[in-house]
Structures are given as structure tokens and as C-alpha cells.
Design a protein around this motif. Sequence first.
Motif, PDB file in Angstrom:
ATOM      1  N   THR A   1     -10.542 -61.177  14.660  1.00 48.58           N
ATOM      2  CA  THR A   1     -10.627 -62.350  15.190  1.00 48.58           C
ATOM      3  C   THR A   1     -11.908 -62.341  15.799  1.00 48.58           C
ATOM      4  N   GLY A   2     -12.659 -63.641  15.237  1.00 48.02           N
ATOM      5  CA  GLY A   2     -14.067 -63.809  15.846  1.00 48.02           C
ATOM      6  C   GLY A   2     -14.346 -64.730  16.606  1.00 48.02           C
ATOM      7  N   THR A   3     -14.951 -64.512  17.768  1.00 46.33           N
ATOM      8  CA  THR A   3     -15.237 -65.767  19.031  1.00 46.33           C
ATOM      9  C   THR A   3     -16.630 -65.714  19.051  1.00 46.33           C
ATOM     10  N   ASP A   4     -17.111 -66.454  20.079  1.00 44.19           N
ATOM     11  CA  ASP A   4     -18.707 -66.799  20.365  1.00 44.19           C
ATOM     12  C   ASP A   4     -19.174 -65.510  20.896  1.00 44.19           C
ATOM     13  N   ASP A   5     -18.287 -64.652  21.554  1.00 44.06           N
ATOM     14  CA  ASP A   5     -18.727 -63.462  22.264  1.00 44.06           C
ATOM     15  C   ASP A   5     -18.162 -62.192  21.618  1.00 44.06           C
ATOM     16  N   ALA A   6     -17.298 -62.054  20.797  1.00 44.35           N
ATOM     17  CA  ALA A   6     -16.517 -61.026  20.422  1.00 44.35           C
ATOM     18  C   ALA A   6     -15.899 -60.824  18.935  1.00 44.35           C
ATOM     19  N   CYS A   7     -15.938 -59.777  18.395  1.00 45.06           N
ATOM     20  CA  CYS A   7     -15.286 -59.565  17.174  1.00 45.06           C
ATOM     21  C   CYS A   7     -14.206 -58.522  17.427  1.00 45.06           C
ATOM     22  N   VAL A   8     -12.867 -59.057  17.346  1.00 51.13           N
ATOM     23  CA  VAL A   8     -11.874 -58.299  17.968  1.00 51.13           C
ATOM     24  C   VAL A   8     -10.769 -57.914  16.682  1.00 51.13           C
ATOM     25  N   ILE A   9     -10.721 -56.406  16.409  1.00 51.70           N
ATOM     26  CA  ILE A   9      -9.793 -56.042  15.496  1.00 51.70           C
ATOM     27  C   ILE A   9      -8.577 -55.654  16.344  1.00 51.70           C
ATOM     28  N   ALA A  10      -7.174 -56.095  15.577  1.00 54.13           N
ATOM     29  CA  ALA A  10      -5.952 -56.287  16.078  1.00 54.13           C
ATOM     30  C   ALA A  10      -5.469 -54.616  16.386  1.00 54.13           C
ATOM     31  N   GLN A  11      -5.836 -53.708  15.774  1.00 54.79           N
ATOM     32  CA  GLN A  11      -5.606 -52.471  15.733  1.00 54.79           C
ATOM     33  C   GLN A  11      -6.860 -51.450  15.580  1.00 54.79           C
ATOM     34  N   ASP A  12      -6.808 -50.238  16.295  1.00 48.33           N
ATOM     35  CA  ASP A  12      -8.020 -49.625  16.017  1.00 48.33           C
ATOM     36  C   ASP A  12      -7.760 -48.330  15.200  1.00 48.33           C
ATOM     37  N   ILE A  13      -6.571 -48.267  14.705  1.00 44.40           N
ATOM     38  CA  ILE A  13      -6.176 -47.378  13.909  1.00 44.40           C
ATOM     39  C   ILE A  13      -5.501 -47.928  12.469  1.00 44.40           C
ATOM     40  N   VAL A  14      -6.065 -47.596  11.348  1.00 42.40           N
ATOM     41  CA  VAL A  14      -5.609 -48.410  10.155  1.00 42.40           C
ATOM     42  C   VAL A  14      -5.391 -47.279   9.247  1.00 42.40           C
ATOM     43  N   ASP A  15      -4.320 -47.610   8.352  1.00 42.59           N
ATOM     44  CA  ASP A  15      -3.877 -46.600   7.195  1.00 42.59           C
ATOM     45  C   ASP A  15      -5.012 -46.652   6.039  1.00 42.59           C
ATOM     46  N   ALA A  16      -5.355 -45.700   5.593  1.00 42.39           N
ATOM     47  CA  ALA A  16      -6.200 -45.388   4.468  1.00 42.39           C
ATOM     48  C   ALA A  16      -5.602 -46.262   3.349  1.00 42.39           C
ATOM     49  N   GLY A  17      -6.358 -46.816   2.344  1.00 44.08           N
ATOM     50  CA  GLY A  17      -6.137 -47.680   1.354  1.00 44.08           C
ATOM     51  C   GLY A  17      -6.795 -48.847   1.130  1.00 44.08           C
ATOM     52  N   LYS A  18      -6.398 -49.833   0.344  1.00 44.59           N
ATOM     53  CA  LYS A  18      -6.878 -51.116   0.333  1.00 44.59           C
ATOM     54  C   LYS A  18      -6.463 -51.921   1.457  1.00 44.59           C
ATOM     55  N   VAL A  19      -7.332 -52.062   2.336  1.00 44.07           N
ATOM     56  CA  VAL A  19      -7.136 -52.782   3.766  1.00 44.07           C
ATOM     57  C   VAL A  19      -7.583 -54.197   3.636  1.00 44.07           C
ATOM     58  N   GLY A  20      -6.778 -55.344   3.798  1.00 46.71           N
ATOM     59  CA  GLY A  20      -7.050 -56.743   3.799  1.00 46.71           C
ATOM     60  C   GLY A  20      -7.199 -57.096   5.273  1.00 46.71           C
ATOM     61  N   PHE A  21      -8.671 -57.504   5.488  1.00 44.05           N
ATOM     62  CA  PHE A  21      -8.928 -57.849   6.857  1.00 44.05           C
ATOM     63  C   PHE A  21      -8.924 -59.237   6.939  1.00 44.05           C
ATOM     64  N   GLU A  22      -7.835 -59.640   7.751  1.00 44.09           N
ATOM     65  CA  GLU A  22      -7.491 -61.292   7.840  1.00 44.09           C
ATOM     66  C   GLU A  22      -8.491 -61.584   8.824  1.00 44.09           C
ATOM     67  N   PHE A  23      -9.567 -62.397   8.624  1.00 50.18           N
ATOM     68  CA  PHE A  23     -10.590 -62.801   9.503  1.00 50.18           C
ATOM     69  C   PHE A  23     -10.409 -64.245   9.819  1.00 50.18           C
ATOM     70  N   THR A  24     -10.069 -64.585  11.181  1.00 48.34           N
ATOM     71  CA  THR A  24     -10.092 -66.027  11.532  1.00 48.34           C
ATOM     72  C   THR A  24     -11.318 -66.091  12.582  1.00 48.34           C
ATOM     73  N   ASN A  25     -11.932 -67.191  12.153  1.00 51.24           N
ATOM     74  CA  ASN A  25     -12.969 -67.676  13.048  1.00 51.24           C
ATOM     75  C   ASN A  25     -12.870 -68.632  14.353  1.00 51.24           C
ATOM     76  N   GLU A  26     -12.667 -68.107  15.310  1.00 46.88           N
ATOM     77  CA  GLU A  26     -12.304 -68.882  16.359  1.00 46.88           C
ATOM     78  C   GLU A  26     -13.541 -69.248  17.298  1.00 46.88           C
ATOM     79  N   SER A  27     -14.787 -68.895  16.721  1.00 45.96           N
ATOM     80  CA  SER A  27     -15.921 -69.321  17.373  1.00 45.96           C
ATOM     81  C   SER A  27     -16.339 -70.835  17.125  1.00 45.96           C
ATOM     82  N   SER A  28     -17.297 -71.203  17.715  1.00 43.34           N
ATOM     83  CA  SER A  28     -17.917 -72.584  17.684  1.00 43.34           C
ATOM     84  C   SER A  28     -18.751 -72.804  16.375  1.00 43.34           C
ATOM     85  N   LYS A  29     -19.140 -71.596  15.942  1.00 44.23           N
ATOM     86  CA  LYS A  29     -20.022 -71.502  14.819  1.00 44.23           C
ATOM     87  C   LYS A  29     -19.420 -70.979  13.362  1.00 44.23           C
ATOM     88  N   VAL A  30     -20.415 -71.367  12.295  1.00 47.99           N
ATOM     89  CA  VAL A  30     -19.943 -70.571  11.179  1.00 47.99           C
ATOM     90  C   VAL A  30     -20.012 -69.064  11.210  1.00 47.99           C
TER      91      VAL A  30
END
Length: 232
Positions: free
Chosen positions: A33-62
Amino acid sequence: MSRRRVVLTLPVAALFALTACSTESADSTVDVTGTDDACVIAQDIVDAGKVGFEFTNESSKVNELYVLKANGDTLGEVENVTTGTSRTLTVDLVAGDYLVRCKPGQTGDGFESPFTVTGDGGTAQAEPDREIAFEAVDFEYENLDLTGIADGDTIRFAMDNAGEQAHEFEVLDPDGEPIGEVAATNPGESGGATMTFTAPGVYTYQCILVDPATNEPHTELGMIGTFDVADG
Ligand SMILES: [Cu+2]
């Protein structure tokens, strides 16, 4: 919310295609999740392989999302993610340390969060056969020697930004499809990216960042060129 509205406007066939694509291509998914002052990843340990990062822009800008190695080399990115929408960036990752970086407004340093990949999955990026080092200045690439590249070569591009603006180095294949890029790098900093050439032909390199003084993309100011990749 707005994502749903956007998806519902797509034809049904396109909706199925998108769904199939995003679920089949990734072994696992993780929310960013991207906000105006952060980039937050929901988990800090991820399984190796093809990882789909589902990015949601909650900031006020592109916004844009990068996945980087801990050394700063770019592995993948999505750009032009508008406020309230989501995009998925799929990157093949082996065990190691990485970062997600969001850039609300698509300029400046952005915001980062580290994460760790564990397990045996993933396909390791090919080891570079060699490195091509060069400098970016306003508005050209200096000491950039792109001769002698052949189909099958894996090259790490190492860019020092000796200019006064941020610069990037994007490479397009003969069909105009990006094969990789050194992401936007600030003045005085260095960036890198490893790319494998899988077809011969005429490739393009460019920086499409925009000069605030003239509102022109750097391509228009000289930061574009072509090079040949020979039969392997
Ligand atoms: Cu540039």
C-alpha cells in the motif's frame, strides 16, 4: 472501491483475461500500500518464487512501485498507478533481501520498506557476463559503450548520475517492449540493473524523466539512442 468500479467497466472477456493472468503467473501474492508518506508491505517475509505484489495507491498522487534488490538494483516496476487504483507487479525472486519502493508523484526519493524472501523457489537471475558502467549527465549518457552485445548475453548496467537531475536508463527490445531499466537515480547516486538479451536486433535506450525547466522528456533533450545486439 474505485478498483471495482474500473474493473466492472471492462468487457467480460477482458476481465477473465486479467484474472487468469494475475492468478496463474504468481506463486503467491503480497499486498503493498502506497500512501503520501509510506510504502507498506503487508508481510516482511515472503516465499521464494513468482511473487505478485498487489499494489494499491492510497496516496493523493499518481504513484509507482519498484521492487529492488537490497543493493538497489531494479528488478521490476509499475508506473502511472492513479489514486485509488491497484496494479499487480509480478517478480520472480529467490531467497535474499529486497526492498519495495513507492514514489507518490513519481518523483524524488519515495518511501521504502525492506522484506526478506525465504525458501528454495524462484529462478535466480542469470549472473552477468559483464558489466557496462557509464555516467548520466544533463542530458546525455557519457562513456556508454554498447558495442559487442550478442543474443544470450546477460549484462549488468551500472549508472552513476553525475548530472543535476534524476536520470534513468530504460532498454527497449526491437519490438519496443521494455526489457529492464536502471530506475530513476538521484544526482550523486548510483543505480544498476541486470538484463538478458534474448533476441538479436536494434534496441533502444532512453530516459523519459521530464525536465522541469522545459517540461520536455529527457528523450527530447538527447537521452535516447539505439544499439545492435548481434546473433548469439
Ligand atoms: Cu534523464
